[in-house]
Design an enzyme around this catalytic site. Structure first.
Site, mmCIF file in Angstrom:
data_model
loop_
_atom_site.group_PDB
_atom_site.id
_atom_site.type_symbol
_atom_site.label_atom_id
_atom_site.label_comp_id
_atom_site.label_asym_id
_atom_site.label_seq_id
_atom_site.Cartn_x
_atom_site.Cartn_y
_atom_site.Cartn_z
ATOM 1 C CG ASN A 9 9.602 6.758 -0.608
ATOM 2 O OD1 ASN A 9 9.222 6.561 -1.758
ATOM 3 N ND2 ASN A 9 9.499 5.844 0.355
ATOM 4 C CE LYS A 11 6.102 6.149 2.071
ATOM 5 N NZ LYS A 11 5.790 5.434 3.285
ATOM 6 C CG HIS A 96 10.707 1.892 1.753
ATOM 7 N ND1 HIS A 96 9.545 1.471 2.346
ATOM 8 C CD2 HIS A 96 10.856 3.194 2.096
ATOM 9 C CE1 HIS A 96 9.006 2.483 3.015
ATOM 10 N NE2 HIS A 96 9.787 3.541 2.875
ATOM 11 C CD GLU A 98 5.891 1.879 2.539
ATOM 12 O OE1 GLU A 98 6.062 2.275 1.369
ATOM 13 O OE2 GLU A 98 5.634 2.648 3.491
ATOM 14 C CD GLU A 168 12.636 5.171 5.672
ATOM 15 O OE1 GLU A 168 12.241 6.327 5.541
ATOM 16 O OE2 GLU A 168 12.254 4.239 4.957
ATOM 17 N N GLY A 174 4.807 6.484 8.377
ATOM 18 C CA GLY A 174 3.407 6.755 8.029
ATOM 19 C C GLY A 174 2.458 6.652 9.209
ATOM 20 C CB SER A 214 6.113 10.249 11.386
ATOM 21 O OG SER A 214 5.271 9.160 11.048
#
Ligand code: PEP
Length: 252
Positions: A9, A11, A96, A98, A168, A174, A214
């Site tokens: 991904n 991003k 996702h 985000e 996730e 991250g 991560s």
């Protein structure tokens, strides 16, 4: 039987020339090596067409990172599932964290996105996962079950069979703080049981459930060795070919 998959991904990273160069590098790394998993890169919308032109999709799948909850029309700035499909991409990340956190995506909009993705032959990589506060309260299974039930359980078994799930934990994305392999396995097994309760054991056993958060070359093998972890959705480490391939090779 379900597939093992490693999906990147990207991003909102790389310009088009940088992204094309990275895609070429990954494509070349796969040219003379047969991975023991499917490999996919999910890239910004602007990159889909040029990246499609430089990769061999028989070896390296291509996906978008989102699609709209409408097919077409007056939705300035949005990109629809048929538009993604017309680039040659065959996957799309949906839900996702985000997107949920910064762009207000709800289970309702995600139901529409999933339906359109499936209608246009795109394979959704559907993300679920709890935030730190929810894990600290011990309600992570309730949160993840609700995310699955509310956005996906309206699908029939055939449609559900086309979904890839990505667990996730938001606190691991991250942050450099990976879930332990045992924490990942515990949740993945719970997700599989949840699917089995709704669609039966075969559909549950056939569903690929990826871990994301991560994941890196140094921890991928331990995570992927768990029976219910079928690969990874990789953010930061997918932006360097050597790191991404190191994760792919964790299946060797
Ligand atoms: C992600 O955003 O899907 C992700 C897993 O990110 P990272 O690997 O950087 O934690």
């Amino acid at each position: 039987m379900r597939k093992n998959i490693v999906a990147g991904n990207w991003k909102m990273n790389t310009t088009v020339p940088e992204g094309v160069a990275l895609a070429k590098e990954v494509n070349e790394a796969l040219a003379n090596y047969t991975p023991k998993c499917d490999v996919v890169i999910c890239v910004p919308f602007t990159h889909l067409c040029p990246v499609c032109g430089v990769i061999d999709q028989a070896k390296l799948g291509l996906g978008a990172e989102n699609c709209a909850d409408h097919k077409s029309g007056a939705y300035t700035g949005e990109v629809s599932a048929p538009m993604v499909q017309s680039t040659g991409a065959t996957y799309v990340i949906l839900g996702h964290s985000e997107r949920r956190q910064y762009y207000g995506e709800t289970s309702e909009t995600l139901r529409a996105k999933v339906a359109l993705a499936l209608e246009y032959g795109l394979t959704p990589i559907f993300c679920i996962g709890e935030v730190l506060e929810e894990r600290e309260k011990g309600i992570q299974e309730d949160v993840v079950r609700d995310q699955i039930v509310n956005a996906l359980f309206q699908l029939d078994a055939e449609q559900f069979g086309k979904i890839i799930l990505a667990y996730e934990p938001v606190w691991a994305i991250g942050t450099g703080k990976t879930a332990t392999a045992d924490q990942a396995e515990e949740m993945h097994a719970f997700i599989r049981r949840t699917i089995a309760d709704r669609y039966g054991e075969k559909v549950a056993q056939d569903c690929s459930i990826l871990y994301g958060g991560s994941c890196k070359p140094s921890n991928a093998a331990e995570l992927f060795a768990k029976p219910d972890v079928d690969g990874g959705l990789i953010g930061g480490a997918s932006l360097k070919c050597a790191d991404f391939m190191g994760i792919v090779k964790a299946f060797d």
